[in-house]
Design a protein around this motif. Structure first.
Motif, PDB file in Angstrom:
ATOM      1  N   ASP A   1     -40.707   9.047  11.664  1.00  0.00           N
ATOM      2  CA  ASP A   1     -41.023  10.364  12.227  1.00  0.00           C
ATOM      3  C   ASP A   1     -41.346  11.366  11.111  1.00  0.00           C
ATOM      4  N   PHE A   2     -40.556  11.309  10.042  1.00  0.00           N
ATOM      5  CA  PHE A   2     -40.807  12.202   8.909  1.00  0.00           C
ATOM      6  C   PHE A   2     -42.145  11.866   8.260  1.00  0.00           C
ATOM      7  N   ILE A   3     -42.433  10.585   8.120  1.00  0.00           N
ATOM      8  CA  ILE A   3     -43.692  10.164   7.502  1.00  0.00           C
ATOM      9  C   ILE A   3     -44.878  10.666   8.311  1.00  0.00           C
ATOM     10  N   GLN A   4     -44.810  10.546   9.634  1.00  0.00           N
ATOM     11  CA  GLN A   4     -45.915  11.008  10.474  1.00  0.00           C
ATOM     12  C   GLN A   4     -46.065  12.530  10.399  1.00  0.00           C
ATOM     13  N   ALA A   5     -44.948  13.238  10.375  1.00  0.00           N
ATOM     14  CA  ALA A   5     -45.013  14.703  10.254  1.00  0.00           C
ATOM     15  C   ALA A   5     -45.645  15.099   8.929  1.00  0.00           C
ATOM     16  N   MET A   6     -45.285  14.374   7.858  1.00  0.00           N
ATOM     17  CA  MET A   6     -45.831  14.699   6.545  1.00  0.00           C
ATOM     18  C   MET A   6     -47.303  14.306   6.417  1.00  0.00           C
ATOM     19  N   ARG A   7     -47.736  13.302   7.156  1.00  0.00           N
ATOM     20  CA  ARG A   7     -49.170  12.977   7.172  1.00  0.00           C
ATOM     21  C   ARG A   7     -49.954  14.181   7.687  1.00  0.00           C
ATOM     22  N   HIS A   8     -49.435  14.780   8.751  1.00  0.00           N
ATOM     23  CA  HIS A   8     -50.101  15.948   9.337  1.00  0.00           C
ATOM     24  C   HIS A   8     -50.063  17.129   8.363  1.00  0.00           C
ATOM     25  N   ILE A   9     -48.891  17.394   7.791  1.00  0.00           N
ATOM     26  CA  ILE A   9     -48.741  18.506   6.858  1.00  0.00           C
ATOM     27  C   ILE A   9     -49.608  18.296   5.620  1.00  0.00           C
ATOM     28  N   SER A  10     -49.639  17.069   5.109  1.00  0.00           N
ATOM     29  CA  SER A  10     -50.432  16.769   3.917  1.00  0.00           C
ATOM     30  C   SER A  10     -51.915  17.022   4.166  1.00  0.00           C
ATOM     31  N   HIS A  11     -52.373  16.682   5.355  1.00  0.00           N
ATOM     32  CA  HIS A  11     -53.777  16.936   5.689  1.00  0.00           C
ATOM     33  C   HIS A  11     -54.052  18.435   5.716  1.00  0.00           C
ATOM     34  N   GLN A  12     -53.135  19.204   6.319  1.00  0.00           N
ATOM     35  CA  GLN A  12     -53.283  20.662   6.345  1.00  0.00           C
ATOM     36  C   GLN A  12     -53.381  21.226   4.926  1.00  0.00           C
ATOM     37  N   VAL A  13     -52.498  20.754   4.071  1.00  0.00           N
ATOM     38  CA  VAL A  13     -52.461  21.251   2.699  1.00  0.00           C
ATOM     39  C   VAL A  13     -53.751  20.874   1.966  1.00  0.00           C
ATOM     40  N   ALA A  14     -54.245  19.664   2.171  1.00  0.00           N
ATOM     41  CA  ALA A  14     -55.473  19.224   1.510  1.00  0.00           C
ATOM     42  C   ALA A  14     -56.666  20.074   1.945  1.00  0.00           C
ATOM     43  N   VAL A  15     -56.737  20.400   3.226  1.00  0.00           N
ATOM     44  CA  VAL A  15     -57.816  21.260   3.728  1.00  0.00           C
ATOM     45  C   VAL A  15     -57.727  22.634   3.071  1.00  0.00           C
ATOM     46  N   PHE A  16     -56.508  23.150   2.954  1.00  0.00           N
ATOM     47  CA  PHE A  16     -56.295  24.449   2.305  1.00  0.00           C
ATOM     48  C   PHE A  16     -56.731  24.385   0.841  1.00  0.00           C
ATOM     49  N   MET A  17     -56.355  23.315   0.143  1.00  0.00           N
ATOM     50  CA  MET A  17     -56.717  23.175  -1.269  1.00  0.00           C
ATOM     51  C   MET A  17     -58.229  23.141  -1.446  1.00  0.00           C
ATOM     52  N   ARG A  18     -58.909  22.414  -0.566  1.00  0.00           N
ATOM     53  CA  ARG A  18     -60.374  22.324  -0.678  1.00  0.00           C
ATOM     54  C   ARG A  18     -61.018  23.676  -0.406  1.00  0.00           C
ATOM     55  N   ARG A  19     -60.473  24.417   0.559  1.00  0.00           N
ATOM     56  CA  ARG A  19     -61.026  25.739   0.860  1.00  0.00           C
ATOM     57  C   ARG A  19     -60.826  26.687  -0.311  1.00  0.00           C
ATOM     58  N   VAL A  20     -59.640  26.677  -0.895  1.00  0.00           N
ATOM     59  CA  VAL A  20     -59.354  27.541  -2.042  1.00  0.00           C
ATOM     60  C   VAL A  20     -60.272  27.195  -3.209  1.00  0.00           C
ATOM     61  N   ARG A  21     -60.487  25.888  -3.434  1.00  0.00           N
ATOM     62  CA  ARG A  21     -61.366  25.460  -4.520  1.00  0.00           C
ATOM     63  C   ARG A  21     -62.793  25.955  -4.278  1.00  0.00           C
ATOM     64  N   ALA A  22     -63.256  25.848  -3.026  1.00  0.00           N
ATOM     65  CA  ALA A  22     -64.609  26.300  -2.700  1.00  0.00           C
ATOM     66  C   ALA A  22     -64.741  27.809  -2.908  1.00  0.00           C
ATOM     67  N   GLU A  23     -63.708  28.555  -2.537  1.00  0.00           N
ATOM     68  CA  GLU A  23     -63.731  30.003  -2.714  1.00  0.00           C
ATOM     69  C   GLU A  23     -63.753  30.364  -4.194  1.00  0.00           C
ATOM     70  N   GLU A  24     -62.993  29.625  -5.004  1.00  0.00           N
ATOM     71  CA  GLU A  24     -62.970  29.880  -6.441  1.00  0.00           C
ATOM     72  C   GLU A  24     -64.336  29.587  -7.063  1.00  0.00           C
ATOM     73  N   GLN A  25     -64.957  28.498  -6.640  1.00  0.00           N
ATOM     74  CA  GLN A  25     -66.276  28.141  -7.166  1.00  0.00           C
ATOM     75  C   GLN A  25     -67.312  29.190  -6.778  1.00  0.00           C
ATOM     76  N   LEU A  26     -67.216  29.687  -5.529  1.00  0.00           N
ATOM     77  CA  LEU A  26     -68.151  30.719  -5.081  1.00  0.00           C
ATOM     78  C   LEU A  26     -67.940  32.009  -5.856  1.00  0.00           C
ATOM     79  N   ARG A  27     -66.677  32.363  -6.105  1.00  0.00           N
ATOM     80  CA  ARG A  27     -66.380  33.577  -6.857  1.00  0.00           C
ATOM     81  C   ARG A  27     -66.896  33.463  -8.290  1.00  0.00           C
TER      82      ARG A  27
END
Length: 231
Positions: free
Chosen positions: A145-171
């Protein structure tokens, strides 16, 4: 509990403007609510090694030594828990650290009373951006159950990281373009559809005779007669 933690992490990511702001809050949220004493966040750097981007531990335990050793170390694929998670692209669970011969930090982890560990890849569109890990003083068997919850959380975090990286590159791109425009010997201006001035570089000031402060946000003025021949 897992749903509440997922919601809490979602809120952290929505409110954070940078990865540096988000990391300690993510680690603290998971650790405090799901019973882990230590959390670590690793990102893949330009040297193709994992670097520590942040750690958090429960205030009731002295884990400063373990954190210091972790921050001073970088890992290649396959090296200790973060590197092994990176190499496999899959979660890894170590119920008892002494039984895991590959965990290089075993000695210092045991000195600080840590017994179990788990790690999860941060993947965005098949690209591994980093690894998030958690350690406990208790011997903890694998928890699906913890592993499945962390799969979801990890995906959220990865999407956030990619967005932040894109914003930094644009800036960075905008800053480079702004520098080029400011240094240009040619008058460069932009206006919106209503004719209001949005940009007015130093060369435009010299050419038309108005300063940037005088024209930004106003309708494009006509060129002064004394400037027309020059232009």
């Amino acid at each position: 509990a897992f749903k509440l933690v997922q919601f809490a992490v979602t809120r952290v990511l929505a409110e954070a403007g940078t990865l540096q702001e988000a990391v300690p809050q993510i680690l603290q949220t998971v650790c405090e609510n799901l019973g882990w004493e230590e959390g670590g966040f690793w990102i893949l750097a330009e040297d193709d090694r994992l670097h520590c981007a942040g750690m958090w531990h429960a205030s009731s335990f002295d884990l400063d030594g373990f954190e210091a050793a972790s921050r001073d170390t970088t890992f290649a694929p396959g090296e200790i828990l973060p590197g092994r998670v990176w190499a496999s692209g899959e979660p890894l669970w170590i119920s008892e650290i002494p039984d895991d011969e590959h965990l290089v930090r075993r000695t210092i982890a045991l000195q600080h009373g840590l017994s179990s560990a788990c790690g999860f890849p941060l993947i965005y569109e098949d690209e591994t951006l980093g690894v998030i890990e958690f350690l406990s003083r208790q011997v903890r068997p694998s928890d699906e159950d913890f592993i499945q919850a962390m799969r979801h959380i990890s995906h959220q975090v990865a999407v956030f990281m990619r967005r932040v990286r894109a914003e930094e590159q644009l800036r960075e791109s905008n800053e480079a373009l702004s520098s080029l425009i400011s240094a240009s010997p040619v008058a460069i201006t932009t206006v919106n559809p209503a004719g209001e001035v949005l940009m007015w570089n130093p060369a435009a000031e010299r050419t038309f005779g108005w300063t940037e402060a005088e024209v930004i946000g106003r309708l494009l003025p006509s060129v002064p007669k004394e400037k027309q021949e020059e232009y």
